[in-house]
Write a protein that holds these residues in place. Sequence first.
Motif, PDB file in Angstrom:
ATOM      1  N   ASP A 119       0.857  -1.183   0.000  1.00 44.13           N
ATOM      2  CA  ASP A 119       0.000   0.000   0.000  1.00 44.13           C
ATOM      3  C   ASP A 119       0.900   1.242   0.000  1.00 44.13           C
ATOM      4  O   ASP A 119       1.880   1.301   0.730  1.00 44.13           O
ATOM      5  N   ARG A 133      -0.140   6.428  -6.563  1.00 39.98           N
ATOM      6  CA  ARG A 133       0.280   5.496  -5.507  1.00 39.98           C
ATOM      7  C   ARG A 133      -0.729   4.372  -5.405  1.00 39.98           C
ATOM      8  O   ARG A 133      -1.937   4.589  -5.606  1.00 39.98           O
ATOM      9  N   THR A 135      -3.247   1.920  -3.758  1.00 39.26           N
ATOM     10  CA  THR A 135      -4.112   1.960  -2.575  1.00 39.26           C
ATOM     11  C   THR A 135      -4.618   0.540  -2.334  1.00 39.26           C
ATOM     12  O   THR A 135      -4.841  -0.215  -3.276  1.00 39.26           O
ATOM     13  N   LEU A 136      -4.754   0.201  -1.081  1.00 41.55           N
ATOM     14  CA  LEU A 136      -5.180  -1.155  -0.716  1.00 41.55           C
ATOM     15  C   LEU A 136      -6.223  -1.027   0.390  1.00 41.55           C
ATOM     16  O   LEU A 136      -5.940  -0.480   1.457  1.00 41.55           O
ATOM     17  N   THR A 137      -7.450  -1.499   0.106  1.00 43.23           N
ATOM     18  CA  THR A 137      -8.494  -1.407   1.125  1.00 43.23           C
ATOM     19  C   THR A 137      -8.312  -2.561   2.126  1.00 43.23           C
ATOM     20  O   THR A 137      -7.644  -3.551   1.811  1.00 43.23           O
ATOM     21  N   ARG A 142      -7.294  -3.674  -4.598  1.00 42.31           N
ATOM     22  CA  ARG A 142      -6.189  -2.816  -5.032  1.00 42.31           C
ATOM     23  C   ARG A 142      -6.690  -1.725  -5.971  1.00 42.31           C
ATOM     24  O   ARG A 142      -7.557  -1.967  -6.802  1.00 42.31           O
TER      25      ARG A 142
END
Length: 309
Positions: A119, A133, A135-137, A142
């Motif tokens: 992340d 960048r 992002t990762l929940t 993703r």
Amino acid sequence: MTTEPAPTPDRPDRDVPHGERAPDDAGVPGPGVDAPLFTAHLEEGLDAALRDLAGAGRLLVALDFDGVLAPIVVDPTASRILPVSARALADLAVLDGVDVVLVSGRNAADLATLADVPDGTRVIGSHGAELGRVTLTPDGQRGVDAEALSLSEDQAALRAELLRETEELAAAVEGAWVQAKPAAVVLHTRPAAPEDGAELTRRVLAGPAAHDGVHVVVGKEVVEMAVLAVTKGDAVTTLRSDVGADAVLYAGDDTTDEDAFAVLTGDDVGIKVGDGETLAGWRVADPEEFSAVLVRLAELRQETSVTRS
Ligand SMILES: O=P(O)(O)OC[C@H]1O[C@H](O[C@H]2O[C@H](CO)[C@@H](O)[C@H](O)[C@H]2O)[C@H](O)[C@@H](O)[C@@H]1O
């Protein structure tokens, strides 16, 4: 490290030449999430160069994706980073003074979705036209946090025309297909018969690719026609100054990566992955061998951090 590997099902003959290598020659384990980290047996000169690199105050690790972190495959949506490389990048990313960045011809959203990187990892897509960048929940989705790429009216019209003309030409060749990217149109010929793909490439180069305002790159079984003039070299130069890097590792496998190798200087290390002429100072055979470089760099940087603290 220049030994030629034997082909495997995912590495057909026409991508990598035949050759012989003792199974334990490079010390590279097969891909697998549970594969232990290990000390690879790199060529002595390259190992020494990595040792020097690992000692840099601020280190930028800028890497191409396809053919470097992920083996080349016929279907680009099926590309995946090698698990050993993903682990080594995650190890590097948490070390003090290290910036890991992916620099790819893919669009930033695709790259962020396919590359199994931590992340917040910076991604440079469309050869430098998109900055973002990963992002990762919490549930593992993703995505990318990137500014939408903006084209002028003329550029958007040119891109639409390129798409129309290239699709028309590609429709005549079985297996060939066209990828629409935010600022480019890409002809893919890998699934086509080689002679048909070569003929189609010639037609596209003489046709849509020849329009004014089109920036053309012929890569690995692709013809990329961009409506923005950006290069991976500009991206690396900007990144170097943004992060204040004292040294850069750049690795790439294709023609577009030569722009990045061209901007490397004294303390930097450039690694060409695979065959072909290059400005890079070092070469490894394939993404599997490159994973050994990343593991070794993470190991050396860890040692350096311990010595410093
Ligand atoms: O800069 P890169 O990260 O190397 O991206 C360059 C192109 O990569 C993809 O195409 C290449 O990889 C595919 C999957 O392995 C392969 O099928 C294709 O033949 C290669 O050229 C991607 O699809 C392109 O959009 C990128 O420009």
